[in-house]
Structure formats: C-alpha cells, structure tokens
Design a protein around this motif. Structure first.
Motif, PDB file in Angstrom:
ATOM      1  N   ASN A 116       0.823  -1.213   0.000  1.00 26.73           N
ATOM      2  CA  ASN A 116       0.000   0.000   0.000  1.00 26.73           C
ATOM      3  C   ASN A 116       0.855   1.260   0.000  1.00 26.73           C
ATOM      4  O   ASN A 116       0.406   2.303  -0.480  1.00 26.73           O
ATOM      5  CB  ASN A 116      -0.962   0.002   1.190  1.00 26.73           C
ATOM      6  CG  ASN A 116      -2.133  -0.927   0.972  1.00 26.73           C
ATOM      7  OD1 ASN A 116      -2.525  -1.194  -0.155  1.00 26.73           O
ATOM      8  ND2 ASN A 116      -2.682  -1.444   2.052  1.00 26.73           N
ATOM      9  N   VAL A 117       2.085   1.189   0.512  1.00 27.44           N
ATOM     10  CA  VAL A 117       2.967   2.362   0.502  1.00 27.44           C
ATOM     11  C   VAL A 117       3.370   2.735  -0.925  1.00 27.44           C
ATOM     12  O   VAL A 117       3.871   3.839  -1.156  1.00 27.44           O
ATOM     13  CB  VAL A 117       4.225   2.163   1.383  1.00 27.44           C
ATOM     14  CG1 VAL A 117       3.855   1.965   2.834  1.00 27.44           C
ATOM     15  CG2 VAL A 117       5.077   1.014   0.870  1.00 27.44           C
ATOM     16  N   CYS A 118       3.135   1.843  -1.884  1.00 24.31           N
ATOM     17  CA  CYS A 118       3.475   2.109  -3.290  1.00 24.31           C
ATOM     18  C   CYS A 118       2.336   2.785  -4.049  1.00 24.31           C
ATOM     19  O   CYS A 118       2.509   3.159  -5.216  1.00 24.31           O
ATOM     20  CB  CYS A 118       3.845   0.805  -3.994  1.00 24.31           C
ATOM     21  SG  CYS A 118       5.308  -0.012  -3.339  1.00 24.31           S
ATOM     22  N   THR A 119       1.185   2.945  -3.424  1.00 21.21           N
ATOM     23  CA  THR A 119       0.011   3.510  -4.089  1.00 21.21           C
ATOM     24  C   THR A 119       0.300   4.811  -4.834  1.00 21.21           C
ATOM     25  O   THR A 119      -0.119   4.955  -5.982  1.00 21.21           O
ATOM     26  CB  THR A 119      -1.139   3.707  -3.076  1.00 21.21           C
ATOM     27  OG1 THR A 119      -1.451   2.441  -2.506  1.00 21.21           O
ATOM     28  CG2 THR A 119      -2.368   4.284  -3.734  1.00 21.21           C
ATOM     29  N   PRO A 120       1.040   5.773  -4.245  1.00 25.01           N
ATOM     30  CA  PRO A 120       1.271   7.024  -4.978  1.00 25.01           C
ATOM     31  C   PRO A 120       2.028   6.845  -6.293  1.00 25.01           C
ATOM     32  O   PRO A 120       1.989   7.712  -7.152  1.00 25.01           O
ATOM     33  CB  PRO A 120       2.106   7.861  -4.002  1.00 25.01           C
ATOM     34  CG  PRO A 120       1.842   7.275  -2.659  1.00 25.01           C
ATOM     35  CD  PRO A 120       1.580   5.819  -2.891  1.00 25.01           C
ATOM     36  N   PHE A 121       2.676   5.705  -6.470  1.00 24.85           N
ATOM     37  CA  PHE A 121       3.495   5.503  -7.656  1.00 24.85           C
ATOM     38  C   PHE A 121       2.842   4.628  -8.708  1.00 24.85           C
ATOM     39  O   PHE A 121       3.407   4.417  -9.770  1.00 24.85           O
ATOM     40  CB  PHE A 121       4.846   4.905  -7.243  1.00 24.85           C
ATOM     41  CG  PHE A 121       5.498   5.720  -6.160  1.00 24.85           C
ATOM     42  CD1 PHE A 121       6.132   6.921  -6.458  1.00 24.85           C
ATOM     43  CD2 PHE A 121       5.421   5.325  -4.840  1.00 24.85           C
ATOM     44  CE1 PHE A 121       6.688   7.693  -5.466  1.00 24.85           C
ATOM     45  CE2 PHE A 121       5.989   6.096  -3.831  1.00 24.85           C
ATOM     46  CZ  PHE A 121       6.623   7.281  -4.151  1.00 24.85           C
ATOM     47  N   VAL A 122       1.648   4.106  -8.441  1.00 19.01           N
ATOM     48  CA  VAL A 122       0.983   3.235  -9.413  1.00 19.01           C
ATOM     49  C   VAL A 122      -0.328   3.792  -9.928  1.00 19.01           C
ATOM     50  O   VAL A 122      -0.940   3.185 -10.798  1.00 19.01           O
ATOM     51  CB  VAL A 122       0.757   1.806  -8.838  1.00 19.01           C
ATOM     52  CG1 VAL A 122       2.062   1.125  -8.550  1.00 19.01           C
ATOM     53  CG2 VAL A 122      -0.128   1.841  -7.617  1.00 19.01           C
ATOM     54  N   VAL A 123      -0.771   4.917  -9.410  1.00 13.46           N
ATOM     55  CA  VAL A 123      -2.005   5.517  -9.904  1.00 13.46           C
ATOM     56  C   VAL A 123      -1.708   6.336 -11.156  1.00 13.46           C
ATOM     57  O   VAL A 123      -0.606   6.891 -11.291  1.00 13.46           O
ATOM     58  CB  VAL A 123      -2.696   6.388  -8.828  1.00 13.46           C
ATOM     59  CG1 VAL A 123      -3.168   5.529  -7.670  1.00 13.46           C
ATOM     60  CG2 VAL A 123      -1.789   7.480  -8.338  1.00 13.46           C
ATOM     61  N   PRO A 124      -2.649   6.399 -12.086  1.00 16.67           N
ATOM     62  CA  PRO A 124      -2.422   7.190 -13.303  1.00 16.67           C
ATOM     63  C   PRO A 124      -2.069   8.632 -12.966  1.00 16.67           C
ATOM     64  O   PRO A 124      -2.630   9.227 -12.046  1.00 16.67           O
ATOM     65  CB  PRO A 124      -3.767   7.112 -14.032  1.00 16.67           C
ATOM     66  CG  PRO A 124      -4.398   5.862 -13.525  1.00 16.67           C
ATOM     67  CD  PRO A 124      -3.955   5.737 -12.097  1.00 16.67           C
ATOM     68  N   GLY A 125      -1.101   9.158 -13.691  1.00 15.38           N
ATOM     69  CA  GLY A 125      -0.676  10.536 -13.487  1.00 15.38           C
ATOM     70  C   GLY A 125       0.412  10.702 -12.453  1.00 15.38           C
ATOM     71  O   GLY A 125       0.856  11.814 -12.197  1.00 15.38           O
ATOM     72  N   SER A 126       0.855   9.597 -11.863  1.00 21.70           N
ATOM     73  CA  SER A 126       1.897   9.715 -10.840  1.00 21.70           C
ATOM     74  C   SER A 126       3.221  10.103 -11.485  1.00 21.70           C
ATOM     75  O   SER A 126       3.494   9.787 -12.632  1.00 21.70           O
ATOM     76  CB  SER A 126       2.049   8.406 -10.072  1.00 21.70           C
ATOM     77  OG  SER A 126       2.521   7.384 -10.924  1.00 21.70           O
ATOM     78  N   THR A 127       3.997  10.825 -10.732  1.00 20.23           N
ATOM     79  CA  THR A 127       5.321  11.236 -11.205  1.00 20.23           C
ATOM     80  C   THR A 127       6.334  10.921 -10.120  1.00 20.23           C
ATOM     81  O   THR A 127       5.998  10.697  -8.965  1.00 20.23           O
ATOM     82  CB  THR A 127       5.367  12.744 -11.519  1.00 20.23           C
ATOM     83  OG1 THR A 127       5.034  13.464 -10.331  1.00 20.23           O
ATOM     84  CG2 THR A 127       4.399  13.106 -12.633  1.00 20.23           C
ATOM     85  N   GLY A 128       7.572  10.920 -10.490  1.00 22.56           N
ATOM     86  CA  GLY A 128       8.619  10.667  -9.520  1.00 22.56           C
ATOM     87  C   GLY A 128       8.924   9.190  -9.382  1.00 22.56           C
ATOM     88  O   GLY A 128       8.326   8.337 -10.031  1.00 22.56           O
ATOM     89  N   ASN A 129       9.880   8.922  -8.539  1.00 19.75           N
ATOM     90  CA  ASN A 129      10.322   7.553  -8.307  1.00 19.75           C
ATOM     91  C   ASN A 129       9.689   6.994  -7.044  1.00 19.75           C
ATOM     92  O   ASN A 129       9.327   7.748  -6.143  1.00 19.75           O
ATOM     93  CB  ASN A 129      11.846   7.518  -8.168  1.00 19.75           C
ATOM     94  CG  ASN A 129      12.541   7.905  -9.451  1.00 19.75           C
ATOM     95  OD1 ASN A 129      12.128   7.504 -10.527  1.00 19.75           O
ATOM     96  ND2 ASN A 129      13.589   8.694  -9.344  1.00 19.75           N
ATOM     97  N   PRO A 130       9.590   5.675  -6.963  1.00 16.40           N
ATOM     98  CA  PRO A 130       9.043   5.064  -5.747  1.00 16.40           C
ATOM     99  C   PRO A 130       9.909   5.408  -4.535  1.00 16.40           C
ATOM    100  O   PRO A 130      11.121   5.562  -4.641  1.00 16.40           O
ATOM    101  CB  PRO A 130       9.107   3.563  -6.032  1.00 16.40           C
ATOM    102  CG  PRO A 130       9.261   3.440  -7.505  1.00 16.40           C
ATOM    103  CD  PRO A 130       9.926   4.684  -7.972  1.00 16.40           C
ATOM    104  N   SER A 131       9.263   5.497  -3.394  1.00 16.67           N
ATOM    105  CA  SER A 131       9.984   5.793  -2.160  1.00 16.67           C
ATOM    106  C   SER A 131      10.782   4.569  -1.724  1.00 16.67           C
ATOM    107  O   SER A 131      10.564   3.453  -2.188  1.00 16.67           O
ATOM    108  CB  SER A 131       8.980   6.149  -1.053  1.00 16.67           C
ATOM    109  OG  SER A 131       8.199   5.016  -0.732  1.00 16.67           O
TER     110      SER A 131
END
Length: 84
Positions: free
Chosen positions: A31-46
């Motif tokens: 779940n901590v990866c959610t910001p990186f798999v939603v459409p429109g996400s930018t940046g690298n995974p934490s």
C-alpha cells in the motif's frame, strides 16, 4: 481504487495456509506504493515502497498477477489489453 484492487486480491488469495497468509500480508505492505501506481503519478518510488516490494516473494507476486489477469473472464468481461 488501489485499495479496492488490493482488497480483491487479498480476498482471492485468502486462505488458511501459512504461505497464503504470508503472501497476503506481504501484498498488503505494498500500500505504501500507491502514490506511484495511480495514473498521473510522477517521480520515483519511495524507499519504503522499494523495501515493501523487495519483501514480497517472486512466487507470491507472480501468482497474484496471474489471478488478477483472470478476474475479467470470471466477471464475463473481455480480457484487458494494456499498451506498453
């Protein structure tokens, strides 16, 4: 939306064996990866996301992806096709 998908996967993967419980637990840590798999996400995974992904076994991840790919057919929907 990601939470709903993860809940579906956890229900499908649910079971009483230790391996399934461990796989489900590992997948929930993603779940901590959610910001990186939603459409429109930018940046690298934490680093938390990368660590969580590293902790999921190859077999668990592959099995989950195979199961997820069968869901449309089980819902009488056409298979999904994603461009590269």
């Amino acid at each position: 939306m990601k939470c709903v998908f993860m809940c579906v996967i956890l229900v499908i993967m649910g079971g009483s064996t230790w391996a399934q419980d461990t796989c489900s637990s590992s997948l929930s840590s993603l779940n901590v990866c959610t910001p990186f798999v939603v459409p429109g996400s930018t940046g690298n995974p934490s680093s938390d996301c990368c660590g969580a992904l590293q902790s999921v076994s190859h077999d668990c991840l592959c099995s989950t992806l195979r199961i997820a790919s069968r869901i449309p057919a089980q819902c009488n929907l056409p298979p999904f096709s994603c461009p590269n």
